[in-house]
Structure formats: structure tokens, C-alpha cells
Design an enzyme around this catalytic site. Structure first.
Site, PDB file in Angstrom:
ATOM      1  N   ASN A 123       0.869  -1.181   0.000  1.00  0.00           N
ATOM      2  CA  ASN A 123       0.000   0.000   0.000  1.00  0.00           C
ATOM      3  C   ASN A 123       0.908   1.234   0.000  1.00  0.00           C
ATOM      4  OD1 ASN A 123       0.876   0.333   2.663  1.00  0.00           O
ATOM      5  ND2 ASN A 123      -0.990  -0.529   3.554  1.00  0.00           N
TER       6      ASN A 123
ATOM      7  N   LYS B  15       1.701   3.409   2.206  1.00  0.00           N
ATOM      8  CA  LYS B  15       2.566   3.569   3.385  1.00  0.00           C
ATOM      9  C   LYS B  15       3.765   2.626   3.274  1.00  0.00           C
ATOM     10  CE  LYS B  15       2.308   3.311   8.429  1.00  0.00           C
ATOM     11  NZ  LYS B  15       2.741   1.931   8.730  1.00  0.00           N
ATOM     12  N   GLU B  16       3.482   1.375   2.915  1.00  0.00           N
ATOM     13  CA  GLU B  16       4.569   0.392   2.792  1.00  0.00           C
ATOM     14  C   GLU B  16       5.498   0.744   1.632  1.00  0.00           C
ATOM     15  OE1 GLU B  16       1.575  -3.138   4.370  1.00  0.00           O
ATOM     16  OE2 GLU B  16       1.756  -2.696   2.233  1.00  0.00           O
TER      17      GLU B  16
ATOM     18  N   ASP C  56      -5.486  -8.335   1.173  1.00  0.00           N
ATOM     19  CA  ASP C  56      -5.514  -9.794   0.942  1.00  0.00           C
ATOM     20  C   ASP C  56      -6.350 -10.119  -0.298  1.00  0.00           C
ATOM     21  OD1 ASP C  56      -4.086 -10.110   3.277  1.00  0.00           O
ATOM     22  OD2 ASP C  56      -5.769 -10.846   4.470  1.00  0.00           O
TER      23      ASP C  56
HETATM   24  N1  LIG Z   1     -12.313   3.576   0.665  1.00  0.00           N
HETATM   25  C1  LIG Z   1     -12.245   2.733  -0.370  1.00  0.00           C
HETATM   26  N2  LIG Z   1     -13.143   2.809  -1.397  1.00  0.00           N
HETATM   27  C2  LIG Z   1     -13.076   1.953  -2.426  1.00  0.00           C
HETATM   28  N3  LIG Z   1     -12.139   1.003  -2.553  1.00  0.00           N
HETATM   29  C3  LIG Z   1     -11.229   0.888  -1.586  1.00  0.00           C
HETATM   30  C4  LIG Z   1     -11.233   1.736  -0.436  1.00  0.00           C
HETATM   31  N4  LIG Z   1     -10.202   1.367   0.364  1.00  0.00           N
HETATM   32  C5  LIG Z   1      -9.597   0.343  -0.264  1.00  0.00           C
HETATM   33  N5  LIG Z   1     -10.193   0.056  -1.435  1.00  0.00           N
HETATM   34  C6  LIG Z   1      -9.781  -0.977  -2.407  1.00  0.00           C
HETATM   35  O1  LIG Z   1      -8.898  -1.876  -1.772  1.00  0.00           O
HETATM   36  C7  LIG Z   1      -7.594  -1.815  -2.369  1.00  0.00           C
HETATM   37  C8  LIG Z   1      -6.533  -2.043  -1.310  1.00  0.00           C
HETATM   38  O2  LIG Z   1      -6.708  -1.085  -0.289  1.00  0.00           O
HETATM   39  P1  LIG Z   1      -5.469  -0.506   0.561  1.00  0.00           P
HETATM   40  O3  LIG Z   1      -4.574   0.245  -0.325  1.00  0.00           O
HETATM   41  O4  LIG Z   1      -6.062   0.179   1.721  1.00  0.00           O
HETATM   42  O5  LIG Z   1      -4.746  -1.867   0.996  1.00  0.00           O
HETATM   43  P2  LIG Z   1      -4.067  -2.304   2.383  1.00  0.00           P
HETATM   44  O6  LIG Z   1      -3.703  -1.097   3.166  1.00  0.00           O
HETATM   45  O7  LIG Z   1      -3.022  -3.273   2.054  1.00  0.00           O
HETATM   46  O8  LIG Z   1      -5.253  -3.056   3.080  1.00  0.00           O
HETATM   47  P3  LIG Z   1      -5.170  -4.008   4.352  1.00  0.00           P
HETATM   48  O9  LIG Z   1      -5.891  -3.266   5.425  1.00  0.00           O
HETATM   49  O10 LIG Z   1      -5.884  -5.225   3.925  1.00  0.00           O
HETATM   50  O11 LIG Z   1      -3.715  -4.252   4.638  1.00  0.00           O
HETATM   51  C9  LIG Z   1      -7.547  -0.461  -3.054  1.00  0.00           C
HETATM   52  O12 LIG Z   1      -6.600  -0.451  -4.088  1.00  0.00           O
HETATM   53  C10 LIG Z   1      -9.005  -0.342  -3.547  1.00  0.00           C
HETATM   54  O13 LIG Z   1      -9.196  -1.136  -4.704  1.00  0.00           O
HETATM   55 MG   LIG Z   2      -1.912  -4.663   3.245  1.00  0.00          MG
END
Ligand SMILES: Nc1ncnc2c1ncn2[C@@H]1O[C@H](COP(=O)(O)OP(=O)(O)OP(=O)(O)O)[C@@H](O)[C@H]1O
Ligand SMILES: [Mg+2]
Length: 337
Positions: A206, A208-209, A276
Site C-alpha cells: 500500500n 505507506k509500505e 488480501d
Molecule cells: N475507501 C475505499 N473505497 C473503495 N475502494 C477501496 C477503499 N479502500 C480500499 N479500497 C480498495 O482496496 C484496495 C486495497 O486497499 P489498501 O490500499 O487500503 O490496501 P491495504 O492497506 O493493504 O489493506 P489491508 O488493510 O488489507 O492491509 C484499493 O486499491 C481499492 O481497490
Molecule cells: Mg496490506
């Protein structure tokens, strides 16, 4: 991409194989009410009314694949304990094929959340962060060697519990080089372990990472691009997908082609597990022979479904078909080519 093509793509996910290797854990919830403070210490006394256990970590990734009709093989370690038995049952219920290596010297990784009146009071973690012991390590590779040629796509699911370590990666990468057809390797990175992920086919951090791996603060399109370029430089990966929560995802196919897939405005209930869902959907789509952009487009729909549900949910193919019919087509834009 036409709607008809997307529906066909969803249908064609069925029956394809993905192997998930990594940190499996048990997500345990104890839910109840509070009506007094303990006489023993200044803490609430929670009266437990219900308990649930769910597949966590690599198990949740595998569950997402099965939910889309794919065949998921989960390879992980558990202890010789009740939580290990519960995980085995949950895997069976989710129709996962498993190779669970029982390590008597470690507890099964378990995260217990105690929730009272809809509020989490405390989380209790039982785990031992450590690589496999020699004997279990040998058992793992003997097993992997026997089935590796059946899997076109492998997800390394690293939650930082020690399974994915230097010794594992070196031997794993050597092993797949010898395969008849080298499988694709996908990783959702854990920041402390970035250096382990050299030369993989796709990383899915994501923002942040991605920023942590690149050593910069990621806030907008420019910094997403810069972080991506720095990650290619650092890791020599083949492709990179930076997920940006509500702002969608940026797909880098090398550093020369960068495209952005937006999300749709939807009710968001719970973003846990969206990452995931993303890696699971992409892996299954690649296993079915789709190109990476199509795979990410499906993953974006699937993640959109999951964030609209409560808890670490999964999307089924009928959920995906509904989402495709309800939502406008995503307007993929080119950030660089
Ligand atoms: N608020 C939102 N509205 C619509 N789609 C979203 C939203 N948040 C996340 N998504 C979908 O989920 C995907 C992954 O979200 P995010 O970038 O938050 O991953 P993450 O931080 O790895 O999540 P996790 O909490 O599972 O670790 C995004 O690319 C999008 O497709
Ligand atoms: Mg993640």
C-alpha cells in the site's frame, strides 16, 4: 474492456490453481458486555456472550481465492495445539487444500480480540516469531519439491512471523529456477523484510509500505511514482502494484509503463483485508492466463466489494458480477508510457 469481457474473465477464474505459502494465523473474537470493574485491578470485567474464529493472514488470502472459485493450496506452519486444530477445521470448511506443518515447539499464531459493547477492550497475541526449525524446514522443501510444477502462480504471504526468512527465500528462489516453467511469485510486503523480495514478479504494497520501502513520504501521484521507481531500483522486481486505498491503485509494468485504476465511490464499512483480496484476485487471474492489467481491474472490483462488507470478508464470483453490472467501467489512465 467491455462488460461482456469482464464477465467472461470472472467466469474463467474457476478451477485455476494458486499456492499460498506463509504466515497462517487464527483471528479469534470474544464478544460480550461489561457491567462492572474488577475488584482485582482497575480493568473492566467482560462477560463473554459469543466467540468466533476466522482464518487470518495467509489463510485469509487463500480463502479469497477459494471464494472466487479457484483451487487454493495453503502451505504454512501451526503448533501442536487446539488453535492449530481449529485452523485445520476452518481450512476444510473454506475448501482449501492444505499442507500444515506441525511444529511442536511453537504455539499456533493466534490473535484474540476482546470486544465489549462494540468496543475492542484489548488484543491478546500468542505467537513465536521465528523461522521453521531444521526438521520442519526439510519437510517443507521436500513437500514443495513434490508439487511445485503444478502451480503457475505462488503467493508469499508474509506477516512478519518468521516463516518467510532469508534461508527460506534463497532456497525457494533456487528451487523455482529449476522448474519446468518458472511460476510467478507475488508478494504483499512486510516493510522490515523488503530485502528478501528481490526479483519477484509482483509486489503489492500500500502507499505507506511503498513509502517505507523507498524511504520517502508518499502523498500524491508524483511521490507514488518516485516511490515505485525507488522500489524497482532497490529490488529489481518485474512489476509493482501500489494500492492507494480509496484512491485506487497504480500498476507499474517495469518503470516505463505506469497506469492508474480508480475506485468507485461506495459505502465503505471495513477496509480490513482489502489487501488480501487484491493479491488473491490478481494471483488467480494470472493463473487463469489473464494479463496483469485485467487481473488488477478484477482485483479492484473485488476489493471494492470487500470494503463494503463488515469484517475480513471475501468476494464471490457472483458478488463480482453484480459489482461489474452496478458500477461504471473504471477509467484507467496512463501515468507514464
Ligand atoms: N475507501 C475505499 N473505497 C473503495 N475502494 C477501496 C477503499 N479502500 C480500499 N479500497 C480498495 O482496496 C484496495 C486495497 O486497499 P489498501 O490500499 O487500503 O490496501 P491495504 O492497506 O493493504 O489493506 P489491508 O488493510 O488489507 O492491509 C484499493 O486499491 C481499492 O481497490
Ligand atoms: Mg496490506
Amino acid at each position: 474492456m467491455t462488460l461482456e469481457k469482464i464477465h467472461c474473465a470472472i467466469e474463467s477464474l474457476k478451477g485455476h490453481k494458486v499456492m499460498i505459502i506463509g504466515d497462517l494465523m487464527l483471528d479469534h473474537y470474544m464478544i460480550g458486555g461489561v457491567d462492572r470493574i474488577s475488584p482485582e485491578a482497575p480493568v473492566p470485567v467482560v462477560r463473554v456472550e459469543s466467540e468466533t474464529s476466522l482464518l487470518g493472514g495467509a489463510g485469509n488470502v487463500a480463502r479469497n481465492i477459494a471464494s472466487l472459485g479457484g483451487e487454493a493450496l495453503l502451505v504454512a506452519t501451526v503448533g501442536h495445539d487446539e488453535a492449530g486444530d481449529t485452523l485445520e477445521e476452518l481450512c476444510n470448511e473454506a475448501q482449501l487444500t492444505t499442507k500444515l506443518i506441525r511444529d511442536p515447539s511453537r504455539p499456533t499464531t493466534k490473535k484474540t480480540r476482546i470486544i465489549a459493547s462494540n468496543q475492542q477492550v484489548v488484543r491478546v497475541d500468542q505467537e513465536l516469531v521465528r523461522p521453521l526449525q531444521d526438521r520442519e524446514f526439510e519437510e517443507l522443501f521436500k513437500y514443495l519439491q513434490s508439487i511445485i510444477n503444478d502451480f503457475p502462480v505462488i503467493i508469499l504471504s508474509d506477516y512478519g512471523k518468521g516463516f518467510i526468512c532469508r534461508e527460506f527465500i534463497d532456497r525457494f528462489m533456487d528451487m523455482i529456477k529449476e522448474c519446468d516453467r518458472r511460476p510467478l511469485v507475488l508478494v504483499d510486503p512486510k516493510t522490515v523484510n523488503y530485502d528478501l523480495y528481490k526479483n519477484v514478479d509482483l509486489l503489492t504494497p500500500n502507499t505507506k509500505e511503498a513509502g517505507e520501502g523507498a524511504g520517502i513520504l508518499v502523498a500524491d501521484r508524483e511521490t507514488v511514482i518516485r516511490a515505485g521507481e525507488a522500489l524497482f531500483e532497490r529490488l529489481d522486481c518485474k512489476n509493482l502494484l501500489i494500492t492507494m486505498g480509496g484512491d485506487g491503485m497504480a500498476l507499474f509494468e517495469g518503470t516505463e509503463s505506469i497506469r492508474h485504476i480508480p475506485t468507485f465511490a461506495r459505502k465503505v464499512f471495513d477496509v480490513t483485508g482489502a489487501g488480501d483480496t487484491v493479491i488473491a484476485t490478481i494471483a488467480l487471474a494470472l493463473s487463469a492466463g489473464m494479463d496483469l492489467l485485467t487481473a488488477c481491474t478484477l482485483a479492484n472490483y473485488a476489493a471494492g466489494v470487500v470494503v463494503g462488507q463488515v469484517g475480513a470478508a471475501t468476494a464471490s464470483s457472483s458478488d463480482l458480477n453484480d459489482a461489474v453490472d452496478e458500477l461504471p467501467e473504471p477509467d484507467v489512465s496512463i501515468w507514464k508510457e
